[in-house]
Design a protein around this motif. Structure first.
Motif, PDB file in Angstrom:
ATOM      1  N   LYS A  40     -23.727 -12.150  17.094  1.00  0.00           N
ATOM      2  CA  LYS A  40     -24.535 -12.864  18.086  1.00  0.00           C
ATOM      3  C   LYS A  40     -25.096 -14.198  17.555  1.00  0.00           C
ATOM      4  O   LYS A  40     -25.940 -14.812  18.208  1.00  0.00           O
ATOM      5  CB  LYS A  40     -25.693 -11.975  18.555  1.00  0.00           C
ATOM      6  N   THR A  41     -24.645 -14.632  16.379  1.00  0.00           N
ATOM      7  CA  THR A  41     -25.095 -15.912  15.839  1.00  0.00           C
ATOM      8  C   THR A  41     -24.840 -17.014  16.870  1.00  0.00           C
ATOM      9  O   THR A  41     -23.737 -17.112  17.414  1.00  0.00           O
ATOM     10  CB  THR A  41     -24.337 -16.251  14.541  1.00  0.00           C
ATOM     11  N   PRO A  42     -25.844 -17.843  17.172  1.00  0.00           N
ATOM     12  CA  PRO A  42     -25.713 -18.813  18.271  1.00  0.00           C
ATOM     13  C   PRO A  42     -24.895 -20.066  17.955  1.00  0.00           C
ATOM     14  O   PRO A  42     -24.848 -20.982  18.759  1.00  0.00           O
ATOM     15  CB  PRO A  42     -27.172 -19.185  18.577  1.00  0.00           C
ATOM     16  N   TYR A  43     -24.275 -20.131  16.797  1.00  0.00           N
ATOM     17  CA  TYR A  43     -23.453 -21.293  16.473  1.00  0.00           C
ATOM     18  C   TYR A  43     -22.140 -20.836  15.853  1.00  0.00           C
ATOM     19  O   TYR A  43     -22.036 -19.753  15.286  1.00  0.00           O
ATOM     20  CB  TYR A  43     -24.185 -22.241  15.519  1.00  0.00           C
ATOM     21  N   HIS A  44     -21.132 -21.686  15.970  1.00  0.00           N
ATOM     22  CA  HIS A  44     -19.828 -21.418  15.353  1.00  0.00           C
ATOM     23  C   HIS A  44     -19.700 -22.293  14.114  1.00  0.00           C
ATOM     24  O   HIS A  44     -20.003 -23.491  14.167  1.00  0.00           O
ATOM     25  CB  HIS A  44     -18.693 -21.716  16.332  1.00  0.00           C
ATOM     26  N   PRO A  45     -19.243 -21.729  12.991  1.00  0.00           N
ATOM     27  CA  PRO A  45     -19.218 -22.478  11.731  1.00  0.00           C
ATOM     28  C   PRO A  45     -18.305 -23.693  11.735  1.00  0.00           C
ATOM     29  O   PRO A  45     -18.514 -24.625  10.949  1.00  0.00           O
ATOM     30  CB  PRO A  45     -18.739 -21.445  10.708  1.00  0.00           C
ATOM     31  N   VAL A  46     -17.313 -23.696  12.598  1.00  0.00           N
ATOM     32  CA  VAL A  46     -16.353 -24.802  12.636  1.00  0.00           C
ATOM     33  C   VAL A  46     -16.553 -25.676  13.873  1.00  0.00           C
ATOM     34  O   VAL A  46     -16.696 -26.897  13.780  1.00  0.00           O
ATOM     35  CB  VAL A  46     -14.907 -24.271  12.585  1.00  0.00           C
ATOM     36  N   LYS A  47     -16.619 -25.055  15.049  1.00  0.00           N
ATOM     37  CA  LYS A  47     -16.634 -25.809  16.306  1.00  0.00           C
ATOM     38  C   LYS A  47     -17.923 -26.606  16.522  1.00  0.00           C
ATOM     39  O   LYS A  47     -17.902 -27.641  17.196  1.00  0.00           O
ATOM     40  CB  LYS A  47     -16.432 -24.849  17.478  1.00  0.00           C
ATOM     41  N   ASP A  48     -19.040 -26.137  15.978  1.00  0.00           N
ATOM     42  CA  ASP A  48     -20.330 -26.762  16.269  1.00  0.00           C
ATOM     43  C   ASP A  48     -20.777 -27.801  15.241  1.00  0.00           C
ATOM     44  O   ASP A  48     -21.891 -28.321  15.344  1.00  0.00           O
ATOM     45  CB  ASP A  48     -21.420 -25.685  16.398  1.00  0.00           C
ATOM     46  N   PHE A  49     -19.920 -28.099  14.254  1.00  0.00           N
ATOM     47  CA  PHE A  49     -20.335 -29.023  13.195  1.00  0.00           C
ATOM     48  C   PHE A  49     -19.233 -30.015  12.852  1.00  0.00           C
ATOM     49  O   PHE A  49     -18.048 -29.714  12.986  1.00  0.00           O
ATOM     50  CB  PHE A  49     -20.722 -28.251  11.928  1.00  0.00           C
ATOM     51  N   ALA A  50     -19.662 -31.176  12.398  1.00  0.00           N
ATOM     52  CA  ALA A  50     -18.757 -32.174  11.845  1.00  0.00           C
ATOM     53  C   ALA A  50     -19.028 -32.254  10.346  1.00  0.00           C
ATOM     54  O   ALA A  50     -20.162 -32.524   9.931  1.00  0.00           O
ATOM     55  CB  ALA A  50     -18.998 -33.531  12.502  1.00  0.00           C
ATOM     56  N   ALA A  51     -18.030 -31.966   9.544  1.00  0.00           N
ATOM     57  CA  ALA A  51     -18.199 -32.022   8.090  1.00  0.00           C
ATOM     58  C   ALA A  51     -18.418 -33.463   7.652  1.00  0.00           C
ATOM     59  O   ALA A  51     -17.725 -34.371   8.106  1.00  0.00           O
ATOM     60  CB  ALA A  51     -16.974 -31.440   7.403  1.00  0.00           C
TER      61      ALA A  51
END
Length: 314
Positions: free
Chosen positions: A97-108
């Motif tokens: 249920k974590t509200p963020y996705h490790p890849v889709k929600d961030f720009a490295a």
């Protein structure tokens, strides 16, 4: 025409950037590695970017609170996150249920360092090394414990890996952050604490804590006497974590590239590299593309590993 206009707009944004203070969210409490590293970088980034750099601690839920805040921030380059493999990769796998996705929600943006974890004990603890700790834990199953920066944190995973591969039953005691766990260790409330090295360097040097083992593949320069997991007989529990800056997804690419260029310059400064090395981490800047690939690869690899341990939380 739309694409041309969008490209020109992004270029203009990058040329104007930055024109106000930049906030770096540290998703753990003061004194943690994710708090220490951005504070080491801030003075040089201020000079490079010409704007104040503010470190904001948003601790809780093994880094998920601060990480989620960064994911939902306006993608304009003025909110960054000092992230690590724990909150960025492990937490979304452990907590569906974590509200963020490790890849889709961030720009490295840029990896800044890699480093091992450590198992740290109060000097009064009878076990002086990993072999003695394992033996002591087996003599008293379920009676010894380990502190971590929170349920689902990378430090928690290290403790579970030790239990799995050493056959021990160390009881997990989660805290809101590294600082609380370390304070509890100093008070003698827990047997050991699993933590990144920078969080305990000064206390170890002062003789207030003792490092039992380093989890990386090699010994570290500022603690050359401390053995690695492989040397201690538990190569399966070897673990290295990374630290890096990410931004909200949709942050303009020219801004990401500008930040990356400045960070690479800063991370290659001899005095900055020395500061990081003294904290027990290796300064290792890379490109946004390389960092993004690392996050994707780690997410795929750790999904398999964590499922194999059977760990999963609501």
């Amino acid at each position: 025409l739309f694409l041309v206009i969008a490209g020109v707009t992004q270029l203009a944004l990058a040329q104007e950037y930055p024109n106000k203070p930049i906030r770096i969210i540290a998703p753990f409490s003061p004194g943690s590695t994710l708090d220490i590293l951005p504070r080491l970088l801030a003075p040089q980034l201020i000079q490079a970017l010409g704007q104040p750099v503010i470190i904001e601690n948003r601790a809780g839920a093994a880094g998920a609170i601060g990480t989620d805040a960064a994911a939902k921030a306006t993608p304009d380059g003025y909110t960054l996150l000092m992230s690590a493999i724990g909150p960025q990769v492990h937490t979304p796998i452990l907590y569906p249920k974590t509200p963020y996705h490790p890849v889709k929600d961030f720009a490295a943006v840029c990896q800044v360092a890699t480093g091992p974890l450590s198992i740290v004990a109060n000097p009064s603890t009878p076990a002086k090394n990993m072999k003695e700790l394992v033996a002591l834990a087996k003599q008293q199953p379920g009676k010894l414990n380990f502190g971590s920066s929170g349920v689902g944190s990378v430090n928690h995973l290290l403790g579970e890996m030790v239990n799995l591969y050493a056959g021990t039953k160390l009881v997990h005691v989660p805290y809101k952050g590294n600082a609380d766990a370390i304070n509890s260790l100093l008070a003698g409330d827990v047997t050991v604490v699993m933590t990144a090295v920078p969080a305990v360097v000064s206390l170890v040097q002062a003789g207030k804590l003792r490092v039992i083992v380093i989890t990386g593949p090699k010994r570290i320069p500022n603690m050359p006497e401390v053995p690695t997991m492989a040397e201690a007989g538990l190569p399966e529990a070897e673990m290295v974590t990374w630290f890096g800056l990410v931004a909200p997804a949709a942050t303009p690419k020219p801004i990401i590239d500008r930040l990356n260029r400045e960070l690479v310059k800063v991370m290659n400064m001899p005095d900055v590299r020395e500061l990081f090395s003294k904290q027990g981490v290796d300064p290792e800047p890379n490109s946004p593309e390389e960092f993004a690939k690392m996050i994707r690869d780690d997410y795929a690899r750790w999904t398999k590993v964590i499922r194999a341990t059977g760990l999963k939380f609501d």
